[in-house]
Every structure is written in C-alpha cells, then in structure tokens.
Design a protein around this motif. Structure first.
Motif, mmCIF file in Angstrom:
data_model
loop_
_atom_site.group_PDB
_atom_site.id
_atom_site.type_symbol
_atom_site.label_atom_id
_atom_site.label_comp_id
_atom_site.label_asym_id
_atom_site.label_seq_id
_atom_site.Cartn_x
_atom_site.Cartn_y
_atom_site.Cartn_z
ATOM 1 N N LEU A 9 0.810 -1.210 0.000
ATOM 2 C CA LEU A 9 0.000 0.000 0.000
ATOM 3 C C LEU A 9 0.850 1.269 0.000
ATOM 4 C CD1 LEU A 9 -2.906 -0.924 2.466
ATOM 5 C CD2 LEU A 9 -3.080 -0.494 0.009
ATOM 6 N N SER A 10 2.149 1.137 0.256
ATOM 7 C CA SER A 10 2.947 2.351 0.406
ATOM 8 C C SER A 10 3.052 3.205 -0.853
ATOM 9 C CB SER A 10 4.339 2.034 0.946
ATOM 10 O OG SER A 10 5.028 1.191 0.087
ATOM 11 N N PRO A 11 3.054 2.651 -2.083
ATOM 12 C CA PRO A 11 3.049 3.575 -3.232
ATOM 13 C C PRO A 11 1.783 4.422 -3.258
ATOM 14 C CG PRO A 11 2.771 1.309 -3.968
ATOM 15 C CD PRO A 11 3.184 1.252 -2.540
ATOM 16 N N TYR A 12 0.691 3.844 -2.806
ATOM 17 C CA TYR A 12 -0.570 4.584 -2.774
ATOM 18 C C TYR A 12 -0.543 5.655 -1.686
ATOM 19 C CZ TYR A 12 -1.939 0.738 -5.751
ATOM 20 O OH TYR A 12 -1.979 -0.163 -6.786
ATOM 21 N N ILE A 13 0.138 5.368 -0.585
ATOM 22 C CA ILE A 13 0.282 6.375 0.467
ATOM 23 C C ILE A 13 1.266 7.445 0.024
ATOM 24 C CG2 ILE A 13 1.012 6.773 2.854
ATOM 25 C CD1 ILE A 13 0.135 3.930 3.482
ATOM 26 N N LYS A 14 2.340 7.044 -0.655
ATOM 27 C CA LYS A 14 3.354 8.009 -1.090
ATOM 28 C C LYS A 14 2.762 9.056 -2.033
ATOM 29 C CE LYS A 14 6.557 9.567 -4.095
ATOM 30 N NZ LYS A 14 6.393 10.886 -3.499
ATOM 31 N N PHE A 15 1.931 8.596 -2.979
ATOM 32 C CA PHE A 15 1.301 9.523 -3.913
ATOM 33 C C PHE A 15 0.046 10.159 -3.335
ATOM 34 C CE2 PHE A 15 4.002 7.292 -6.887
ATOM 35 C CZ PHE A 15 4.302 8.237 -7.847
ATOM 36 N N GLY A 16 -0.350 9.740 -2.153
ATOM 37 C CA GLY A 16 -1.549 10.291 -1.539
ATOM 38 C C GLY A 16 -2.834 9.745 -2.130
ATOM 39 N N CYS A 17 -2.772 8.640 -2.868
ATOM 40 C CA CYS A 17 -3.996 7.994 -3.331
ATOM 41 C C CYS A 17 -4.748 7.392 -2.149
ATOM 42 C CB CYS A 17 -3.663 6.893 -4.331
ATOM 43 S SG CYS A 17 -2.725 7.436 -5.760
ATOM 44 N N LEU A 18 -4.008 7.017 -1.122
ATOM 45 C CA LEU A 18 -4.575 6.519 0.123
ATOM 46 C C LEU A 18 -4.106 7.415 1.259
ATOM 47 C CD1 LEU A 18 -6.063 4.415 1.856
ATOM 48 C CD2 LEU A 18 -3.928 3.096 1.926
ATOM 49 N N SER A 19 -5.033 7.875 2.068
ATOM 50 C CA SER A 19 -4.696 8.701 3.228
ATOM 51 C C SER A 19 -4.085 7.847 4.323
ATOM 52 C CB SER A 19 -5.956 9.380 3.762
ATOM 53 O OG SER A 19 -5.818 9.728 5.120
ATOM 54 N N VAL A 20 -2.958 8.285 4.856
ATOM 55 C CA VAL A 20 -2.312 7.558 5.938
ATOM 56 C C VAL A 20 -3.200 7.562 7.182
ATOM 57 C CG1 VAL A 20 -1.011 9.576 6.758
ATOM 58 C CG2 VAL A 20 -0.125 7.260 7.180
#
Length: 398
Positions: A251-262
């Motif tokens: 999931l970290s690429p999605y968190i890095k780009f902000g596609c997923l909120s941490v």
C-alpha cells in the motif's frame, strides 16, 4: 462574497480525507482543481517509467472522480512560480488551498508560492494530511529538536494523543453552489499527460501489477482490512522477501502519492485492533506507519537530510567512486544471484520487499561495494521520495 478557489493537488491525489480540498469548496462559487507538471521533477528525480505510469493512472482516476462531482482536473505545465501569477489573473482567483509537504524542495517552492499569493491578495489555506501529525508540532513538543529515535517519537506522540480522524470525501452537496468552468478543449489544454510527453517509452514499462489511483488504493485497503487475523498478527520481520506474491500490503506507493490517506489507513487498523489481541509497534502495521512518520519528521527538521555533507546526524564516510560497480549493481549483474534478482525485480516491477531492499542497500554501501547511498538513490529505476528513504535505497513499495 463567495470565493474563486484553486485547489493544488500534489501528493494528495485523492478525494477522501483531503481537508484542503474541502476548504477550497467552502463558500466557493468557482473551483479549479489543478495538478502542475513541474519540470523540476523530471530533471531532478531519476525515476522509472513504472513510477510515471503510476502517476498518470492516479491523475486519470482523480479526474474521473472529480467528473462525478461535475468538476475536472486541470493539469497545467510549467514551474509553479511562473504558472500561478498567470492563473491568478486569468481565473480571478481569491483563494488557494493545498496539502502541506515537508520535503526540502517542496517547502522552498511553497514559500515562494505563498509569497506570490500574498502579492495578489489571495487567501492561502494549508492543511496537514500527508502525515499522521503536524511534523512542526512534533518537533516543537521536543523542545524544537527532531526526535532521533523511534522510542522518543512514540513518547512524543503518546503525549499528543491519537492522529486526527480522516475527513469525509466531498459530495455533490459540497459543490451545490459551486461549479468548475470547463471549455470544450479542456483535454487538449489541461489533459492528463501521456508517458511520451513525460519522456518515457511505454514499451519499457514492466508488468502492470500495481495500478495507480485512489479507487485502486481503497479497494486494496478493503481487501487487506478484511483479513482481520492477518492484520492483528502482522509482524514485519516475519514476512517473506522471496515469495512470488508480496507478503506485505504493497500500500505504500498509494500512500506516497496520496492515493490513500495515511490517517484513513491508521484508523481502519485501529478499528480492527479494538478489543482484539494484536501486535504492537514497531513490528505491527501501526508501527510501519510510525516508521514513515519518523522519517518524515526527521526529513522536515534535519538540514540536508537527503545528503551526507551538511547533514548533522549523518556519518561522514569516505566512499569509493566506482561507476562500473554502480552500473553492475543497478543493472543486476554483480554476479551475486540474490542481489541481481532483487535489482531485476525492482527495475521491472517497481517494487521489492523491505528485506530485499535492505539487502541490496547494504550490498551497495557497507556490505561489499562501499559506494555512497546518495549514488544508490540516483539510480533511475528507484521510485520513492527522499523523506521516506530507509537504508539509502528507495523503491515503489516501502
């Protein structure tokens, strides 16, 4: 009088838990959601076609989500400091909103944009949502010093309490009195870039294992959160670096780009942990998010954190300079099968397991080649931001 707002998407490529976007919509009559293709990044961030593809897919998904709200994404080409004065005048903007970014280049860029906005009499609203906590507040709580150990960070965060809960995604109700002006030639003028426009060859992209975008991120989050026993028993050292299918969340690429909120990820985990026996930081999934927080806080408060020279907490090493060894390492032809397999996977898939990342980072630096981690982070197929750097090697995962 209602505002004409620009919301500037950068890392937060999502609608859910985006407080700056909600602020842009408040008392607003015209909304312009923009993403700026800043030429600084292609020139200074040596990343692969896999990462660019992830970005393009994320922008497409964001534009599709905005269209469901009767809005659109405006992709603008150019340097922010040159673009904004033009947009301020052309669109008669009165308010600018964006998510706070703690990266060194971003802070310098944003301070200049804030200055330009002030010159044009434009209100600026910045919101924390890329990290769990306001990194400046964490440092202030530590007497103005960056916490240099994970345990110290835990102590500080315990005193601050849990992270803020995520805010809801905007709905049509949020935009009932607001519209986004779009011309018939919108896609021609403000459309999503192609890989070719970004100087990338689509034929060089690896398999599409991790599609970009908020929609994919939320689906993957749901998939993992349905594995409640796995979530509660997760211990990062006990995952498998050589399994054919990833043994972590990816999931970290999605968190890095902000596609997923941490923050969304944190509170979904908290709901699962509630009333159940579970692992704890640093090995739990909450613990992994705190490691991310630790390095973002360090990157925000330590001068030259992404460099050796001028970095007060970095050991100053007399590294070797061997371009051929560096090329062999980056191209997966060192002659060490495990190392070469990892680097081949990184180049083709844009993702490697965290233990594999540590292995190739150690091989490059203190293990065998004695080549600087700064050289390692410049290798073209790496794909993560400097503030998330662990062991000197970066990738699309984490």
């Amino acid at each position: 009088m209602k505002h004409i707002s620009i919301h500037w998407f950068r890392k937060g490529l999502r609608l859910h838990d985006n407080p700056a976007l909600l602020a842009a919509m408040t008392d607003c009559r015209k909304l312009y959601p923009i993403f700026i293709l800043d030429p600084w990044f292609p020139k200074n961030m040596r990343v692969s076609v896999n990462r660019w593809r992830f970005l393009v897919e994320s922008l497409k998904d964001l534009d599709e989500s905005l269209q469901k709200l009767n809005s659109r994404l405006f992709v603008v080409r150019g340097r922010p400091t040159e673009i904004f004065p033009v947009l301020f005048k052309e669109w008669k903007v009165t308010r600018l909103t964006f998510e706070i970014d703690t990266e060194p280049y971003s802070r310098q860029r944003d301070s200049e944009v804030v200055r330009l906005a002030a010159e044009h009499g434009i209100q600026v609203i910045q919101k924390v949502s890329n990290t769990l906590y306001d990194t400046d507040r964490v440092i202030a709580e530590n007497n103005g010093k960056v916490p240099l150990t994970y345990v110290r960070l835990q102590t500080l965060l315990a005193a601050l309490g849990p992270p803020k809960r995520p805010v809801p995604a905007p709905t049509l109700e949020n935009l009932k009195d607001c519209h986004t002006p779009c011309k018939d030639n919108h896609d021609a003028e403000y459309g999503i870039p192609t890989l070719e426009e970004l100087g990338q060859d689509p034929e060089q992209a690896g398999p599409r294992l991790y599609p970009g975008g908020e929609s994919e991120a939320l689906c993957r989050l749901d998939l993992h959160m349905n594995r409640m026993a796995w979530v509660c028993n997760f211990q990062k050292p006990q995952t498998e670096p050589n399994s054919l299918n990833p043994s972590t969340t990816v999931l970290s690429p999605y968190i890095k780009f902000g596609c997923l909120s941490v923050r969304t990820f944190w509170w979904r985990l908290a709901e699962i942990y509630q009333g159940r026996k579970h692992t704890n930081p640093p090995v739990s999934l909450h613990g992994q998010l705190l490691w991310r927080e630790f390095f973002y806080t360090a990157g925000a408060g330590i001068p030259n954190f992404n460099k050796m020279e001028g970095n007060p907490v970095c050991v100053q090493v007399d590294w070797d300079n061997n371009p051929e060894h560096l090329r062999a390492w980056s191209e997966g032809r060192t002659g060490y099968p495990f190392i070469d397999a990892i680097m081949t996977q990184l180049r083709t898939e844009g993702w490697i397991h965290h233990l594999a990342r540590h292995a190739v980072a150690c091989f490059l630096t203190r293990g065998d080649l004695w080549i600087s981690w700064e050289q390692g982070q410049k290798v073209r197929h790496v794909a993560r931001g400097s503030a998330e750097m662990v062991g000197g090697l970066q990738d699309l995962h984490g």
